[in-house]
Design a protein around this motif. Structure first.
Motif, mmCIF file in Angstrom:
data_model
loop_
_atom_site.group_PDB
_atom_site.id
_atom_site.type_symbol
_atom_site.label_atom_id
_atom_site.label_comp_id
_atom_site.label_asym_id
_atom_site.label_seq_id
_atom_site.Cartn_x
_atom_site.Cartn_y
_atom_site.Cartn_z
ATOM 1 N N SER A 50 0.801 -1.220 0.000
ATOM 2 C CA SER A 50 0.000 0.000 0.000
ATOM 3 C C SER A 50 0.832 1.267 0.000
ATOM 4 C CB SER A 50 -0.936 0.012 1.217
ATOM 5 O OG SER A 50 -0.180 -0.103 2.404
ATOM 6 N N ALA B 195 0.207 -8.407 6.356
ATOM 7 C CA ALA B 195 0.257 -6.944 6.342
ATOM 8 C C ALA B 195 0.066 -6.416 4.928
ATOM 9 C CB ALA B 195 1.592 -6.458 6.916
ATOM 10 N N ILE B 196 0.717 -7.032 3.950
ATOM 11 C CA ILE B 196 0.636 -6.555 2.564
ATOM 12 C C ILE B 196 -0.785 -6.650 2.037
ATOM 13 C CG2 ILE B 196 1.368 -7.003 0.189
ATOM 14 C CD1 ILE B 196 4.027 -8.066 1.399
ATOM 15 N N SER C 163 -3.705 -7.272 3.601
ATOM 16 C CA SER C 163 -4.702 -6.500 4.340
ATOM 17 C C SER C 163 -4.674 -5.049 3.891
ATOM 18 C CB SER C 163 -4.431 -6.582 5.845
ATOM 19 O OG SER C 163 -4.627 -7.885 6.327
ATOM 20 N N GLY C 164 -3.501 -4.565 3.513
ATOM 21 C CA GLY C 164 -3.366 -3.172 3.118
ATOM 22 C C GLY C 164 -3.774 -2.885 1.690
ATOM 23 N N LEU D 178 -5.964 -4.734 -0.256
ATOM 24 C CA LEU D 178 -7.260 -5.261 -0.680
ATOM 25 C C LEU D 178 -8.124 -4.128 -1.244
ATOM 26 C CD1 LEU D 178 -9.189 -7.729 -0.753
ATOM 27 C CD2 LEU D 178 -10.108 -6.882 1.399
ATOM 28 N N GLY D 179 -8.522 -4.256 -2.492
ATOM 29 C CA GLY D 179 -9.337 -3.246 -3.142
ATOM 30 C C GLY D 179 -8.556 -2.071 -3.665
ATOM 31 N N GLY D 180 -7.300 -1.977 -3.353
ATOM 32 C CA GLY D 180 -6.491 -0.843 -3.767
ATOM 33 C C GLY D 180 -5.599 -1.166 -4.948
ATOM 34 N N SER D 181 -4.914 -0.147 -5.438
ATOM 35 C CA SER D 181 -4.031 -0.306 -6.590
ATOM 36 C C SER D 181 -2.756 -1.018 -6.172
ATOM 37 C CB SER D 181 -3.684 1.062 -7.171
ATOM 38 O OG SER D 181 -4.853 1.730 -7.579
ATOM 39 N N VAL E 94 -5.367 -5.008 -9.224
ATOM 40 C CA VAL E 94 -6.136 -4.737 -8.014
ATOM 41 C C VAL E 94 -6.418 -6.085 -7.346
ATOM 42 C CG1 VAL E 94 -8.282 -4.670 -9.364
ATOM 43 C CG2 VAL E 94 -8.253 -3.751 -7.052
#
Lengths: 139, 238
Positions: A16, A76-77, A79-80, A82-85, A107
């Motif tokens: 993220s 950590a990766i 979870s951060g 999810l849904g993001g670029s 994504v």
């Protein structure tokens, strides 16, 4: 060139904070599915189904891995992001010079964690295309 | 950090530790990626930032005792619950996932040759956050529990969330607050969690701005047991 074992594959995912993270040490299975639409145009009188080329392409990368709670590691990766670029590089035979790599802007649409009393904790995730295309090149 | 076995996991649902009757947990988080593919595109194109979701399934064994899983799950079907899952037990600083959800399914199975088994599904409804346990606390009045919740050394500008599960109360009310510090030396109250008089409850609260280090300060007239958990919903916890 010879057929290859899969045990040397490598997978890198951008977290993220847009930092490249190598997660190969936790991953034990990767599937990269590259597809294309082939619209059917079968008409009366045809003997066989007929389709058109040059349809829309897509890809999906899924992997299985072992769960890890460390900073900048799998839990950590994903979870951060999810849904993001994100961005990924997958190398079927490792990341040494001249090895093939697949990469794309993506994504993450799914992150699943599995825990059973007799097992190691595991995860699986799905990454799909966001923009641009899947690039095949070499290191 | 090492890969882990799953056998030390903890599952807490609305102030009830169901770990002793559970043997499998699957936590699934999804995100929508709306497709915006248009003419002239050669590859499907999607948008990031779609709505996210979470679902937890917990498998285990039927426990028909008072406050056992059978009574608990039946009571909470279609109710909103606060769920906390800790893959490596509830020792302080351990990573976990917490969310508010609805028990949408409770299934129990019985077969002549097997133990009676259960399966529940908790479907997310609202906040979901990843964070660290402030520890399993069992004690009396005026105690504190020291722990770090570290987010790259900076203030959690996006705010933090806390779940406070009260597992048992010794006889008197329990009150608690989350304290925070930027240097692990000088602490101040980040949020007051209020007073609870009945066990088997969970308090969830949002904290608009929180410093790097966190701990639970509580007051109880007699021995009570509780678990506190702090995390963030939109970022990772280091």
């Amino acid at each position: 060139m010879a057929k290859t074992v899969a045990r040397n594959a490598s997978l890198y995912v951008w977290d993220s904070a847009a930092a490249c993270r190598a997660i190969s040490g936790y991953v034990n299975q990767v599937t990269l599915s590259y597809t294309a639409e082939a619209p059917e145009v079968t008409s009366f009188g045809d003997d066989n189904r007929t389709r058109l080329p040059n349809g829309l392409k897509d890809y999906e990368l899924t992997f299985d891995a072992f769960f890890s709670t460390g900073a900048n590691e799998v839990d950590a990766i994903f979870s951060g992001i999810l849904g993001g670029s994100t961005y990924f590089i997958f190398s079927p035979t490792g990341s040494s010079t001249c090895s093939i790599q697949y990469s794309a802007c993506a994504v993450c649409t799914s992150y699943e964690m599995n825990f059973g009393v007799e097992d190691a904790a595991t995860v699986s995730a799905t990454i799909v295309n966001r923009a641009g295309s899947l690039t095949r090149t070499t290191w | 950090m090492a890969k882990i076995t799953a056998r030390d996991a903890r599952v807490i649902i609305e102030g009830h530790d169901v770990s002793g009757d559970s043997n499998s947990v699957t936590l699934t988080r999804n995100a929508e990626a709306p497709e915006v593919t248009c003419f002239q595109d050669s590859v499907r194109t999607r948008l990031a930032g779609g709505v996210r979701d979470i679902e937890m399934t917990v498998d285990g064994f039927v426990n028909t005792s008072a406050s056992g899983t059978d009574q608990l799950y039946k009571e909470y079907v279609n109710q909103e619950v606060r769920a906390l899952f800790l893959p490596e037990n509830w020792t302080y600083r351990k990573i976990g996932h917490a969310f508010t959800g609805i028990i949408s399914n409770y299934e129990s199975s019985y077969s002549v040759e097997d133990a009676a088994t259960t399966s529940i599904t908790v479907t997310g409804s609202g906040v979901c956050f990843r964070g660290r346990s402030l520890g399993y606390i069992s004690g009396e009045a005026g105690s504190t529990s020291g722990c770090q919740v570290d987010v790259t050394g900076s203030i959690m500008d996006a705010g933090a969330w806390v779940q406070w599960h009260i597992l048992s109360i010794g006889g008197c009310d329990v009150s608690a607050c989350i304290e925070h510090s930027s240097n692990n030396s000088t602490y101040a109250t980040a949020i007051d969690l209020g007073t609870v008089s009945t066990a088997g409850q969970t308090i969830t609260a949002s904290i608009s701005s929180m410093n790097r280090f966190a701990r639970l300060r509580y007051a109880s007239g007699s021995v009570s047991t509780m678990v506190a958990f702090v995390g963030v919903s939109s970022s990772t916890v280091n």
